[in-house]
Design a protein around this motif. Structure first.
Motif, PDB file in Angstrom:
ATOM      1  N   ALA A   1       0.848  -1.185   0.000  1.00  0.00           N
ATOM      2  CA  ALA A   1       0.000   0.000   0.000  1.00  0.00           C
ATOM      3  C   ALA A   1       0.886   1.238   0.000  1.00  0.00           C
ATOM      4  O   ALA A   1       1.832   1.335   0.790  1.00  0.00           O
ATOM      5  CB  ALA A   1      -0.921   0.010   1.209  1.00  0.00           C
TER       6      ALA A   1
ATOM      7  N   ILE B   1       1.027   5.194   0.728  1.00  0.00           N
ATOM      8  CA  ILE B   1       0.286   6.111   1.590  1.00  0.00           C
ATOM      9  C   ILE B   1       0.594   7.553   1.209  1.00  0.00           C
ATOM     10  O   ILE B   1       1.765   7.935   1.076  1.00  0.00           O
ATOM     11  CB  ILE B   1       0.653   5.893   3.073  1.00  0.00           C
ATOM     12  CG1 ILE B   1       0.571   4.401   3.444  1.00  0.00           C
ATOM     13  CG2 ILE B   1      -0.242   6.738   3.973  1.00  0.00           C
ATOM     14  CD1 ILE B   1      -0.778   3.780   3.283  1.00  0.00           C
TER      15      ILE B   1
ATOM     16  N   THR C   1      -9.648   8.187   6.091  1.00  0.00           N
ATOM     17  CA  THR C   1      -8.784   7.428   5.191  1.00  0.00           C
ATOM     18  C   THR C   1      -9.635   6.830   4.083  1.00  0.00           C
ATOM     19  O   THR C   1     -10.642   6.166   4.341  1.00  0.00           O
ATOM     20  CB  THR C   1      -8.064   6.294   5.939  1.00  0.00           C
ATOM     21  OG1 THR C   1      -7.170   6.854   6.898  1.00  0.00           O
ATOM     22  CG2 THR C   1      -7.276   5.414   4.975  1.00  0.00           C
TER      23      THR C   1
ATOM     24  N   LEU D   1      -9.336   4.329   0.664  1.00  0.00           N
ATOM     25  CA  LEU D   1      -8.492   3.332   0.002  1.00  0.00           C
ATOM     26  C   LEU D   1      -8.993   3.102  -1.416  1.00  0.00           C
ATOM     27  O   LEU D   1     -10.197   2.953  -1.650  1.00  0.00           O
ATOM     28  CB  LEU D   1      -8.521   2.024   0.790  1.00  0.00           C
ATOM     29  CG  LEU D   1      -7.738   0.831   0.233  1.00  0.00           C
ATOM     30  CD1 LEU D   1      -7.191  -0.032   1.367  1.00  0.00           C
ATOM     31  CD2 LEU D   1      -8.616  -0.049  -0.687  1.00  0.00           C
TER      32      LEU D   1
ATOM     33  N   ARG E   1      -6.252  11.034   4.459  1.00  0.00           N
ATOM     34  CA  ARG E   1      -5.179  10.155   4.008  1.00  0.00           C
ATOM     35  C   ARG E   1      -5.687   9.280   2.868  1.00  0.00           C
ATOM     36  O   ARG E   1      -6.806   8.769   2.912  1.00  0.00           O
ATOM     37  CB  ARG E   1      -4.724   9.284   5.184  1.00  0.00           C
ATOM     38  CG  ARG E   1      -3.586   8.343   4.871  1.00  0.00           C
ATOM     39  CD  ARG E   1      -3.123   7.600   6.122  1.00  0.00           C
ATOM     40  NE  ARG E   1      -4.165   6.726   6.657  1.00  0.00           N
ATOM     41  CZ  ARG E   1      -3.932   5.558   7.261  1.00  0.00           C
ATOM     42  NH1 ARG E   1      -2.688   5.145   7.433  1.00  0.00           N
ATOM     43  NH2 ARG E   1      -4.932   4.828   7.721  1.00  0.00           N
TER      44      ARG E   1
ATOM     45  N   VAL F   1      -4.872   5.878   0.542  1.00  0.00           N
ATOM     46  CA  VAL F   1      -4.128   4.622   0.474  1.00  0.00           C
ATOM     47  C   VAL F   1      -4.371   4.010  -0.905  1.00  0.00           C
ATOM     48  O   VAL F   1      -5.519   3.756  -1.281  1.00  0.00           O
ATOM     49  CB  VAL F   1      -4.589   3.642   1.573  1.00  0.00           C
ATOM     50  CG1 VAL F   1      -3.860   2.306   1.430  1.00  0.00           C
ATOM     51  CG2 VAL F   1      -4.369   4.235   2.950  1.00  0.00           C
TER      52      VAL F   1
ATOM     53  N   LEU G   1      -3.819   0.745  -2.825  1.00  0.00           N
ATOM     54  CA  LEU G   1      -3.524  -0.666  -2.569  1.00  0.00           C
ATOM     55  C   LEU G   1      -3.222  -1.377  -3.886  1.00  0.00           C
ATOM     56  O   LEU G   1      -4.078  -1.464  -4.768  1.00  0.00           O
ATOM     57  CB  LEU G   1      -4.709  -1.335  -1.870  1.00  0.00           C
ATOM     58  CG  LEU G   1      -4.663  -2.857  -1.703  1.00  0.00           C
ATOM     59  CD1 LEU G   1      -3.425  -3.284  -0.929  1.00  0.00           C
ATOM     60  CD2 LEU G   1      -5.930  -3.363  -1.023  1.00  0.00           C
TER      61      LEU G   1
ATOM     62  N   PHE H   1      -2.230  -4.450   7.851  1.00  0.00           N
ATOM     63  CA  PHE H   1      -3.444  -3.774   7.384  1.00  0.00           C
ATOM     64  C   PHE H   1      -4.106  -2.980   8.512  1.00  0.00           C
ATOM     65  O   PHE H   1      -4.905  -2.083   8.250  1.00  0.00           O
ATOM     66  CB  PHE H   1      -4.436  -4.776   6.787  1.00  0.00           C
ATOM     67  CG  PHE H   1      -5.391  -4.145   5.810  1.00  0.00           C
ATOM     68  CD1 PHE H   1      -5.020  -3.955   4.489  1.00  0.00           C
ATOM     69  CD2 PHE H   1      -6.656  -3.740   6.204  1.00  0.00           C
ATOM     70  CE1 PHE H   1      -5.894  -3.365   3.582  1.00  0.00           C
ATOM     71  CE2 PHE H   1      -7.537  -3.150   5.310  1.00  0.00           C
ATOM     72  CZ  PHE H   1      -7.156  -2.956   4.001  1.00  0.00           C
TER      73      PHE H   1
ATOM     74  N   GLN I   1      -2.762  -0.801  10.111  1.00  0.00           N
ATOM     75  CA  GLN I   1      -2.298   0.571   9.941  1.00  0.00           C
ATOM     76  C   GLN I   1      -3.130   1.346   8.929  1.00  0.00           C
ATOM     77  O   GLN I   1      -2.997   2.560   8.816  1.00  0.00           O
ATOM     78  CB  GLN I   1      -0.832   0.581   9.482  1.00  0.00           C
ATOM     79  CG  GLN I   1       0.137  -0.119  10.405  1.00  0.00           C
ATOM     80  CD  GLN I   1       1.530  -0.191   9.803  1.00  0.00           C
ATOM     81  OE1 GLN I   1       2.044   0.806   9.277  1.00  0.00           O
ATOM     82  NE2 GLN I   1       2.146  -1.368   9.860  1.00  0.00           N
ATOM     83  N   ILE I   2      -3.962   0.635   8.180  1.00  0.00           N
ATOM     84  CA  ILE I   2      -4.736   1.265   7.107  1.00  0.00           C
ATOM     85  C   ILE I   2      -6.177   1.520   7.537  1.00  0.00           C
ATOM     86  O   ILE I   2      -6.620   2.656   7.591  1.00  0.00           O
ATOM     87  CB  ILE I   2      -4.694   0.390   5.841  1.00  0.00           C
ATOM     88  CG1 ILE I   2      -3.236   0.260   5.356  1.00  0.00           C
ATOM     89  CG2 ILE I   2      -5.582   0.979   4.747  1.00  0.00           C
ATOM     90  CD1 ILE I   2      -3.045  -0.740   4.240  1.00  0.00           C
TER      91      ILE I   2
ATOM     92  N   PRO J   1      -9.442   1.584   6.428  1.00  0.00           N
ATOM     93  CA  PRO J   1     -10.051   2.720   5.723  1.00  0.00           C
ATOM     94  C   PRO J   1     -11.473   3.040   6.179  1.00  0.00           C
ATOM     95  O   PRO J   1     -12.209   2.161   6.635  1.00  0.00           O
ATOM     96  CB  PRO J   1     -10.057   2.252   4.268  1.00  0.00           C
ATOM     97  CG  PRO J   1     -10.124   0.760   4.364  1.00  0.00           C
ATOM     98  CD  PRO J   1      -9.299   0.403   5.570  1.00  0.00           C
TER      99      PRO J   1
END
Length: 383
Positions: A54, A56, A65, A67, A121, A123, A125, A145, A147-148, A150
Motif C-alpha cells: 500500500a 500512503i 482514510t 483506500l 489520508r 491509500v 492498494l 493492514f 495501519q490502514i 479505511p
C-alpha cells in the motif's frame, strides 16, 4: 488533473508486456514501486501479503482514510495479438482482464496526489492474487493492514460491452459469490473384464454431474440467478484393461447470494455421499477457490453516482449482479465502500479473451473518477 498521459500509456504498455500470474507478481510490484518512487513519492509504503503493498499519501491535516485498490496479477492465457507492439513477452501469460490498466489508473492517481489533499489520508492498494480469490482476503488479514483501516474503499473494473468511459454501478451486490470446488471418489481398481471385483467411481461421477443441473434448476430464478457448472473431471488411464479406482469432478457455483452458493454445494456433496455409499466408494471434498460477493454500500454507490455526474461521465445502473467473481468483496464486507465498472468500448473482445487489450483511451476517465472520489470521501473529514 496534472498527469502525463503519454507517460502513463508507456507504463501500461510495459505492464502489459511483462505479465505475471497470481502469487508471482514480484517484478510487477517492483516496477510499480519504482514508478511511484520516481514520479509520485509516497509518504510511506506498507508491505502486505505476497507482492502486495500500500502506498500512503497523507493530507496536510488528519482526517478520514480512503483506500483505492488495483490488482497486480495477470492470467495463464496466451496472447494472440501478434500485431501489438507491447504484446506479452511471456508465452502462456497475459493481461487479459485489464489489470495492467487498473494499475496504471492508480499510478495516475498517485501523480495527481503529488499535490496532497487538504486533510485526510489516501491509500493506494496494489493487491496480488485477485484471480485466485485470495489476494484481498490475505491482505486485509495481514498484520500491517491494521495501519490502514479505511473509512471508505473503492475499486473499478474495466468492462467491454459498455460505452467507452461510461460508469456502471449497482446497489447492493455488484459481483457474485463464487465457489470452485472438487469432489473426489476413491474405490478399488479392477480388471475391466471383471468390474464387479472392484469399485469404480465412473457411474457416481456421471450421476453427480447430472445432479448439478437439477440443483441449479431448484435455485435459479429470474430475480437471482444460480449456476452449478461442471468444469473438469478426471478418471482412470488410457488402457482398455483397467477399471479405475479414483475419480474427481470439479464444479463452479455462482449466485448473488452467499447462502445460496453454500446450500447448493452442501446439496451437491450430500448427493455425492449417497452415491459413495451406493457404489462402495470413499468421498471427499475440497474448496479450491472462493470469491466473496462484492456488495456495494449505499453510501459508496451514492458517492460513485455523484462523482459520475460531477465529472460528466455517463452513468449506467445494472439490474442483476455481474456473474463473475471479484475478491474486492473481502474489503467491502469489512469496510464501507463500493465497486464500479468503467466502460471499455462496445465492440471489444470480452475479458479473459486471448485477444483482449485494455484501451488506453479510457485511462483518463478512470483517473478522473478516482481522484473525484478521493475528494468527496475526504471532504469535511478533519479530525
Amino acid at each position: 488533473m496534472n498527469v502525463n498521459l503519454d507517460q502513463l500509456i508507456s507504463l501500461r504498455h510495459w505492464l502489459h508486456a511483462h505479465p505475471e500470474i497470481s502469487r508471482q507478481e514480484v517484478e510487477t510490484a517492483k516496477h510499480m514501486r519504482a514508478f511511484l518512487a520516481e514520479h509520485a513519492t509516497p509518504d510511506d509504503i506498507i508491505p502486505l501479503d505476497g507482492a502486495g503493498f500500500a502506498a500512503i499519501y497523507n493530507g496536510k491535516t488528519p482526517g478520514k482514510t480512503v483506500l483505492l485498490r488495483c490488482e497486480l496479477d495477470a492470467l495463464p492465457i496466451h496472447e494472440i495479438n501478434t500485431d501489438l507492439p507491447h504484446r506479452s513477452l511471456t508465452d502462456g501469460v497475459g493481461h487479459k482482464c485489464g489489470h495492467d490498466g487498473h494499475m496504471t489508473i492508480l499510478a495516475g492517481v498517485a501523480l495527481a496526489l503529488k499535490q496532497r489533499p487538504t486533510q485526510g489520508r489516501v491509500v493506494l492498494l496494489f493487491q496480488p492474487d485477485e484471480e485466485t480469490g485470495t489476494g484481498a482476503r490475505n491482505c486485509v488479514a495481514h498484520e500491517n493492514f491494521k495501519q490502514i483501516a479505511p473509512d471508505y474503499a473503492f475499486a473499478l473494473h474495466n468492462l467491454p460491452g459498455f460505452p467507452a468511459g461510461a460508469i456502471i454501478c449497482k446497489h447492493d451486490t455488484f459481483a457474485s459469490q463464487v465457489r470452485y470446488g472438487a469432489i473426489r471418489f476413491n474405490g478399488k481398481e479392477a480388471h475391466s473384464a471383471q468390474p464387479e471385483t472392484g469399485a469404480s467411481p465412473s457411474f457416481a461421477m456421471a450421476e453427480l454431474t447430472l445432479k448439478a443441473r437439477e440443483i441449479q434448476a431448484n435455485y435459479d430464478r429470474p430475480d437471482a440467478y444460480a449456476l452449478v457448472v461442471p468444469v473438469y473431471n478426471q478418471m482412470g488411464v488410457q488402457a482398455s484393461g483397467i477399471c479405475p479406482a479414483r475419480g474427481e469432478v470439479q464444479f463452479t457455483l455462482r449466485s448473488p447470494h452467499a447462502d445460496v452458493v453454500v446450500k447448493m454445494w452442501d446439496e451437491l456433496f450430500r448427493f455425492a455421499d449417497t452415491l459413495a455409499d451406493r457404489y462402495s466408494l470413499e468421498v471427499s471434498q475440497e474448496i479450491l477457490e472462493e470469491f466473496t460477493a462484492t456488495v456495494n454500500h449505499p453510501d459508496g454507490f451514492d458517492m460513485i453516482r455523484q462523482v459520475a455526474a460531477s465529472t460528466e461521465n455517463a452513468f449506467h445502473t445494472i439490474d442483476q449482479p455481474f456473474r463473475w467473481g471479484e475478491d474486492f468483496g473481502e474489503i467491502t464486507s469489512r469496510y464501507k465502500g463500493a465497486m464500479f465498472g468503467l466502460g471499455a468500448g462496445e465492440n471489444r473482445p470480452d475479458l479473459h479473451n486471448p485477444d483482449y487489450d485494455f484501451p488506453d483511451e479510457i485511462l483518463s476517465n478512470g483517473i478522473e473518477m478516482m481522484v473525484a472520489l478521493i475528494k468527496l470521501s475526504l471532504k469535511g473529514s478533519a479530525a
